[in-house]
Scaffold this motif. Structure first.
Motif, PDB file in Angstrom:
ATOM      1  N   LYS A   5     -78.600   6.964 -76.872  1.00 50.15           N
ATOM      2  CA  LYS A   5     -79.544   7.498 -75.594  1.00 50.15           C
ATOM      3  C   LYS A   5     -80.083   8.698 -76.046  1.00 50.15           C
ATOM      4  CE  LYS A   5     -78.739   7.275 -71.006  1.00 50.15           C
ATOM      5  NZ  LYS A   5     -77.736   7.496 -69.701  1.00 50.15           N
ATOM      6  N   ASN A   6     -81.463   8.601 -75.361  1.00 46.52           N
ATOM      7  CA  ASN A   6     -82.438   9.925 -75.643  1.00 46.52           C
ATOM      8  C   ASN A   6     -82.747  10.330 -76.991  1.00 46.52           C
ATOM      9  OD1 ASN A   6     -82.367  10.312 -72.836  1.00 46.52           O
ATOM     10  ND2 ASN A   6     -80.610  11.439 -72.887  1.00 46.52           N
ATOM     11  N   ASN A   7     -82.986   9.298 -77.808  1.00 43.39           N
ATOM     12  CA  ASN A   7     -83.416   9.332 -79.411  1.00 43.39           C
ATOM     13  C   ASN A   7     -84.672   8.774 -78.948  1.00 43.39           C
ATOM     14  OD1 ASN A   7     -83.979   9.300 -81.747  1.00 43.39           O
ATOM     15  ND2 ASN A   7     -82.088   8.676 -82.490  1.00 43.39           N
ATOM     16  N   LYS A   8     -85.738   9.419 -79.743  1.00 41.66           N
ATOM     17  CA  LYS A   8     -87.078   8.865 -79.473  1.00 41.66           C
ATOM     18  C   LYS A   8     -87.302   7.702 -80.430  1.00 41.66           C
ATOM     19  CE  LYS A   8     -92.002  10.583 -80.114  1.00 41.66           C
ATOM     20  NZ  LYS A   8     -92.815  11.541 -80.474  1.00 41.66           N
ATOM     21  N   LYS A   9     -86.650   7.481 -81.614  1.00 44.84           N
ATOM     22  CA  LYS A   9     -86.829   6.240 -82.534  1.00 44.84           C
ATOM     23  C   LYS A   9     -86.106   5.048 -81.653  1.00 44.84           C
ATOM     24  CE  LYS A   9     -86.500   4.152 -86.900  1.00 44.84           C
ATOM     25  NZ  LYS A   9     -86.358   4.547 -88.449  1.00 44.84           N
ATOM     26  N   SER A  10     -84.957   5.181 -81.273  1.00 41.35           N
ATOM     27  CA  SER A  10     -84.129   4.215 -80.553  1.00 41.35           C
ATOM     28  C   SER A  10     -84.969   3.578 -79.633  1.00 41.35           C
ATOM     29  CB  SER A  10     -82.579   4.524 -80.266  1.00 41.35           C
ATOM     30  OG  SER A  10     -82.428   5.688 -79.534  1.00 41.35           O
TER      31      SER A  10
END
Length: 122
Positions: A5-10
Motif C-alpha cells: 500500500k502507498n507505494n508509487k510503483k505498486s
C-alpha cells in the motif's frame, strides 16, 4: 499478486492490471506505452498480444534527432506522431489506449493527443 500500500510503483502496476484486464475482455488492438525519466516508448499490439504492429520510441535515431531532450512532452508528442503514422500506414486506425497504469497527464496526455492528431481513433 500482492501490492504494497502507498507505494508509487505498486499503485501504477495495480492500475495497469485493471486496465489490461478490461482491454483483454474487449479483444482490442492496443496502443501500449511505457515511460521512464529519460525515454518514452509506444507500440501497437494485436488483440492476442502475439504480434507487434508498430513501434516508436525516443531511442530511435530519427526521433531523438528531432528533439533536444528525450524525456519531455515535446518528445512524447513526436513519439505519438510517429506511432500514429506507422499504424495508419499498416492499416490500423481504431485502437484502445493502454497507458500501463501511468496517470493520464503530462507526457502520456501529449502522446495520446499527438496520436489522435495524426490519425489514430481511441
Amino acid at each position: 499478486m500482492m501490492f504494497v500500500k502507498n507505494n508509487k510503483k505498486s499503485s501504477r502496476l495495480r492500475r495497469a492490471l485493471r486496465i489490461r484486464r478490461h482491454l483483454y475482455r474487449l479483444n482490442a488492438i492496443r496502443l501500449v506505452i511505457h515511460k521512464t525519466s529519460r525515454h518514452m516508448y509506444a507500440q501497437i499490439v494485436s488483440p492476442d498480444s502475439l504480434k507487434i504492429i508498430a513501434v516508436a520510441s525516443t531511442l530511435e535515431k530519427v526521433i531523438s534527432t528531432k528533439v533536444k531532450y528525450t524525456g519531455n512532452k515535446i518528445a512524447a508528442g513526436v513519439v505519438g506522431e510517429f506511432i500514429a503514422k506507422r499504424a495508419v500506414k499498416k492499416g490500423v486506425s481504431k485502437i484502445s489506449f493502454d497507458r500501463s497504469g501511468f496517470k493520464y497527464h503530462g507526457r502520456v496526455l501529449e502522446l495520446a493527443n499527438a496520436a489522435r492528431k495524426f490519425g489514430l481513433i481511441f
